[in-house]
Design a protein around this motif. Sequence first.
Motif, PDB file in Angstrom:
ATOM      1  N   PHE A   1      11.740  19.288 -12.812  1.00 51.08           N
ATOM      2  CA  PHE A   1      11.232  18.613 -12.108  1.00 51.08           C
ATOM      3  C   PHE A   1      10.781  17.542 -12.288  1.00 51.08           C
ATOM      4  O   PHE A   1       9.753  17.427 -12.919  1.00 51.08           O
ATOM      5  N   ASN A   2      10.993  16.277 -11.875  1.00 45.21           N
ATOM      6  CA  ASN A   2      10.177  15.041 -11.765  1.00 45.21           C
ATOM      7  C   ASN A   2       9.858  14.211 -10.651  1.00 45.21           C
ATOM      8  O   ASN A   2      10.712  14.234  -9.740  1.00 45.21           O
ATOM      9  N   GLN A   3       8.495  13.893 -10.735  1.00 50.59           N
ATOM     10  CA  GLN A   3       8.278  13.201  -9.506  1.00 50.59           C
ATOM     11  C   GLN A   3       7.431  11.941  -9.702  1.00 50.59           C
ATOM     12  O   GLN A   3       6.535  12.010 -10.800  1.00 50.59           O
ATOM     13  N   ARG A   4       7.746  10.642  -9.071  1.00 54.23           N
ATOM     14  CA  ARG A   4       7.136   9.372  -9.453  1.00 54.23           C
ATOM     15  C   ARG A   4       6.673   8.965  -8.158  1.00 54.23           C
ATOM     16  O   ARG A   4       7.503   8.748  -7.125  1.00 54.23           O
ATOM     17  N   TYR A   5       5.518   8.143  -8.055  1.00 50.56           N
ATOM     18  CA  TYR A   5       5.050   7.304  -6.747  1.00 50.56           C
ATOM     19  C   TYR A   5       4.324   6.454  -7.157  1.00 50.56           C
ATOM     20  O   TYR A   5       3.537   6.439  -8.072  1.00 50.56           O
ATOM     21  N   SER A   6       4.556   5.157  -6.493  1.00 52.45           N
ATOM     22  CA  SER A   6       3.741   4.071  -6.660  1.00 52.45           C
ATOM     23  C   SER A   6       3.467   3.226  -5.354  1.00 52.45           C
ATOM     24  O   SER A   6       4.675   3.284  -4.621  1.00 52.45           O
ATOM     25  N   ILE A   7       2.645   2.279  -5.397  1.00 52.07           N
ATOM     26  CA  ILE A   7       2.323   1.537  -4.021  1.00 52.07           C
ATOM     27  C   ILE A   7       2.071  -0.029  -4.587  1.00 52.07           C
ATOM     28  O   ILE A   7       1.106  -0.106  -5.447  1.00 52.07           O
ATOM     29  N   ASN A   8       2.943  -0.928  -4.213  1.00 53.12           N
ATOM     30  CA  ASN A   8       2.370  -2.203  -4.629  1.00 53.12           C
ATOM     31  C   ASN A   8       1.956  -2.965  -3.539  1.00 53.12           C
ATOM     32  O   ASN A   8       2.628  -3.242  -2.411  1.00 53.12           O
ATOM     33  N   TRP A   9       0.891  -3.714  -3.862  1.00 54.40           N
ATOM     34  CA  TRP A   9       0.096  -4.369  -2.776  1.00 54.40           C
ATOM     35  C   TRP A   9      -0.159  -5.667  -3.252  1.00 54.40           C
ATOM     36  O   TRP A   9      -0.560  -5.942  -4.581  1.00 54.40           O
ATOM     37  N   ASN A  10       0.316  -6.673  -2.466  1.00 51.07           N
ATOM     38  CA  ASN A  10       0.370  -8.139  -2.821  1.00 51.07           C
ATOM     39  C   ASN A  10      -0.307  -8.910  -1.944  1.00 51.07           C
ATOM     40  O   ASN A  10      -0.255  -8.904  -0.794  1.00 51.07           O
ATOM     41  N   ARG A  11      -1.301  -9.854  -2.450  1.00 53.79           N
ATOM     42  CA  ARG A  11      -2.084 -10.426  -1.251  1.00 53.79           C
ATOM     43  C   ARG A  11      -2.267 -11.925  -1.820  1.00 53.79           C
ATOM     44  O   ARG A  11      -2.655 -12.168  -2.809  1.00 53.79           O
TER      45      ARG A  11
ATOM     46  N   ILE B   1      -1.519  -5.207  -7.152  1.00 54.83           N
ATOM     47  CA  ILE B   1      -2.105  -4.078  -7.603  1.00 54.83           C
ATOM     48  C   ILE B   1      -1.090  -3.173  -7.391  1.00 54.83           C
ATOM     49  O   ILE B   1      -0.600  -2.881  -6.286  1.00 54.83           O
ATOM     50  N   GLN B   2      -0.901  -2.318  -8.379  1.00 59.61           N
ATOM     51  CA  GLN B   2       0.291  -1.286  -8.295  1.00 59.61           C
ATOM     52  C   GLN B   2      -0.340   0.160  -8.991  1.00 59.61           C
ATOM     53  O   GLN B   2      -0.005   0.174 -10.262  1.00 59.61           O
ATOM     54  N   PRO B   3      -1.093   0.964  -8.324  1.00 62.21           N
ATOM     55  CA  PRO B   3      -1.265   2.308  -8.886  1.00 62.21           C
ATOM     56  C   PRO B   3      -0.058   2.907  -8.803  1.00 62.21           C
ATOM     57  O   PRO B   3       0.813   2.926  -7.971  1.00 62.21           O
ATOM     58  N   SER B   4       0.174   3.782  -9.831  1.00 59.12           N
ATOM     59  CA  SER B   4       1.312   4.880  -9.881  1.00 59.12           C
ATOM     60  C   SER B   4       0.862   6.052 -10.652  1.00 59.12           C
ATOM     61  O   SER B   4      -0.069   6.137 -11.398  1.00 59.12           O
ATOM     62  N   GLY B   5       1.615   7.138 -10.261  1.00 54.00           N
ATOM     63  CA  GLY B   5       1.538   8.445 -10.670  1.00 54.00           C
ATOM     64  C   GLY B   5       2.714   9.237 -11.018  1.00 54.00           C
ATOM     65  O   GLY B   5       3.793   8.728 -10.178  1.00 54.00           O
ATOM     66  N   SER B   6       2.784   9.991 -11.998  1.00 53.07           N
ATOM     67  CA  SER B   6       4.017  10.933 -12.128  1.00 53.07           C
ATOM     68  C   SER B   6       3.832  12.357 -12.733  1.00 53.07           C
ATOM     69  O   SER B   6       2.832  12.445 -13.497  1.00 53.07           O
TER      70      SER B   6
END
Length: 928
Positions: free
Chosen positions: A784-794, A768-773
């Motif tokens: 100004f540009n900002q991006r963030y995401s988190i990758n969860w793997n199980r 699962i990878q939610p992301s926003g920018s």
Amino acid sequence: MRYLVLSSLLTVLSLMSMAQDKWTVKGKLVDSSGKQSLSLATITVFKAKDTSIITYRLSDPQGAFRVPGLPGNIPCRVVISFSGYRVERREFELTDANPSIDLGTIKMIPNGQSLDEVLVTAERPPVTVKKDTIEFNASAFKTLPTALVEDLLKKLPGVDVDAEGNLKVNGRPVNRILVDGKEFFGGDPKVATRNLPANVIDKVQVSDDKDQLDQDPDVNKSQLGQVINLKLKKAIKKGWFGKAYAGAGTDDRYEAGGIVNMFRDTLQVSVLGFTNNLNKAGFGFKDIMSMGGFQRNGVNSISINSDGGFALNGVSFGGMGQGITKTTGGGININNELGKKVSLNLQYFYGQNNTQLDQLSNTQQFIKDTTLTTRNTTRQASDEYTHRIGGTLRWKLDSLTTIRFTPQVNIRKNQSSRLLESWAGNNFSALLNESNNRQRIDGNEIGYSHSINFNRAFKKKERSLYIGQDLAIGNRTDDQYNDIIDTFYQAGNKRSLNQLRDREASNLRASVSFNYNEPLTKKLGLKFSGSAEYFKDKDGLNTFNKNAASEDYNVINPALSNEVDRSGTRTTITTQLNWKIKKWSILPGVSYKTLDIDNNFTKNPAIDQQFNYLLPALNVNFKEWSFSYNVNIREPQATDLQPVVDNTNTLYQQLGNPSLVPTKAHNLSLYYNKYDPKTFTSYNVYFNGNISDDAVIRERRVDEKGVQTTRPINTNGVWRMSGNLSANRQFKLRSDWKLTLSASLWGDYSRNPVIVNDSRSEVKNWRIQPSGSWAFNFKDKLEFNQRYSINWNRSTYDNPVFPDLEVVTHYSSSEVVVRLPKHFVWESSIDYTYNPQTAPGVRKSNLRWNGGINYLFLKEEKGQLKLSVYDLLNQNISVSRTTRENYIQDNQTTILRRYFLLTFTYNIRNFGAPAPQKVGGRNSLFMF
């Protein structure tokens, strides 16, 4: 604190929005009869004094429009335009006493003249909708004199350009970009958007991809790609322009290159060349897809990073952070109109990559109560040389018939030398084995392919015929030398191997396909489609041991030599009904497939396989929704049938399996795409899934020495699902302030067996990878540009022999560009990755801070001098963690570290337009 900042930001945005809503003009548009509402008409508001654009809007499906955010106490003019109708003008002025004006119902009068004929240049609307084409007036969207086409596209409503330069219009991907209706370097969008200056563009036209539509007339709008056509200004069509740059820096870093474009009426010629040792990619993604057999054999894995680099099937093509790469390349692109009905495109590319790789890999494998740890250290030097020659001939026989011929030749040569040092141990014995493996590979590949498309429309509506013929021929040879010494500590012995593995692989694919649509009634249609393909594959292996007396590799090893020759035919006939009910389109159908394969081996018995399938198919379209179900049959790869062991890594040996049978996959897909022109908001949903029987997986055996052996087998019940939800909205806080918000949620689920040492378990893998920018632009002075995401793997297992696994990775990227004071541009970017669970000795985080100062000078700012720093904190390293089957793998790669670079860029042209280079941002010099 962060919640206070967020709350304050939302409050400010709300107040600004309320203030804007105070000054508005509204109305409704209908045709002269008053019965039909006019949707997607353009309502443009100008200052009456100088005809400068204030803002614009499009009418909604009911013909209503509302234009907020207008200035007060200033005389204004509203111009209403719609293709096929006379232009309407109204003068007005908003005041404190009358902050809102209702123009009421406006009846538009039909007019056969084009909008360009009836509108003065200053009053051309920013956006015009003409049947299936959206046309943007480039002059209405202000850019800096140094802007590229990519910068112009970012300002267009509904157009989204991501960090890698990929384009979407109203949520749909852009398949290719044309320049004055002609191919530009194979249609790769990035070549055009990152090389052509914005100030040579007159109009940007967006339309559906007719080539895709010809092949599948029933494709839903949500899945239909877009084509962007860049219409050049008339003065440019008889001129030439380009740029050249060169730079040098610390640690012997350098870059140099140039591009020249010449336009002479129906002739277009573009030439470019480049060289650098800065890990910048040498070829575009689409170019590589058609090289090396990727389109023929498929892509198992794709990796793309924010610098534009990418890798396919684990092979890096530059810019991926895999070592340090020197890239050199060049190409020429020619377009010409051979009369009114025939157009010709020719192109040639050359690329060279020289890479130095230093990598540490740590793999932890879990089996019952044992944890096997394998650590590899790789040092590799590789050289790759690629030529690609291609073209497109398009012949329009008449107004209804078109023939398109696209041939291509690829030539590739690669050489590499590698030292692989490894050791393995477990929780019971710290050291099981060690290996020293010296490898050298010499490879050559040549391939030819072509595609011939015949498209025929008919005067009878919705009747169409498409016929396609494709041919692909390829041959590849690899000579791999291995000098290996293995030490086994439990047995107290050593093993050595010194061999040459000579491999020759060839393939041929020849196919014919057709698609015919016949309307039976207004609500019912019939669709016939089919294909016939002949394929022939060869995988020949000859292994030679080194002759101790002569030092030559001339002692044949029969046990490690064999040849697989596979040939066969594949046919498909599909019949579908097309039932249209209001906004529904339902296409049930049935397919009959045959697959005949002859497998011949030099040393093993021949295996002949015949398969026949009767398979269902279903497509359902409703408004912006699209659903499809089909069944696909695919035969195993020839290399998986090879019964000879691949012992080039003696501690991880791979076997083939001649008894493999084709995989039967049930495929499901769901798409949704919606764009709201009133709010500049796009929504996208997609889901893809397949359930496979006789899928090919690899069973593995690990012996007491830590040596692993894998073998492909067929198995049932393999599930693979993926989906994505995304939304994007553009806010025009004022005429010169732009804010873009994006959010997405991507997910992936797979279920398949894992078999290790005869222990079998169903593994369920969730990612699962939610992301926003968000991106903010103020008058092109501040970005100004900002991006963030988190990758969860199980990964979870139903057999207690294998413990559950979990990996979490964080990604963040920030970029700031300031264009102040005049002639100066300041830029800074920070990329951060965090892996909290890496193995001991592997770094958990990576932070890379880049910056630069640009100075624009000379007449019309033709010159640019840039001082840049890469990895300011000198901390850059490539770190990744992945899970697969029953193991976790950490990779750490040494890549470019801190350097300073001084680059001079000069713009060349023979027409009176400002300098054409982009200044500021991640891709400030062209990437091809």
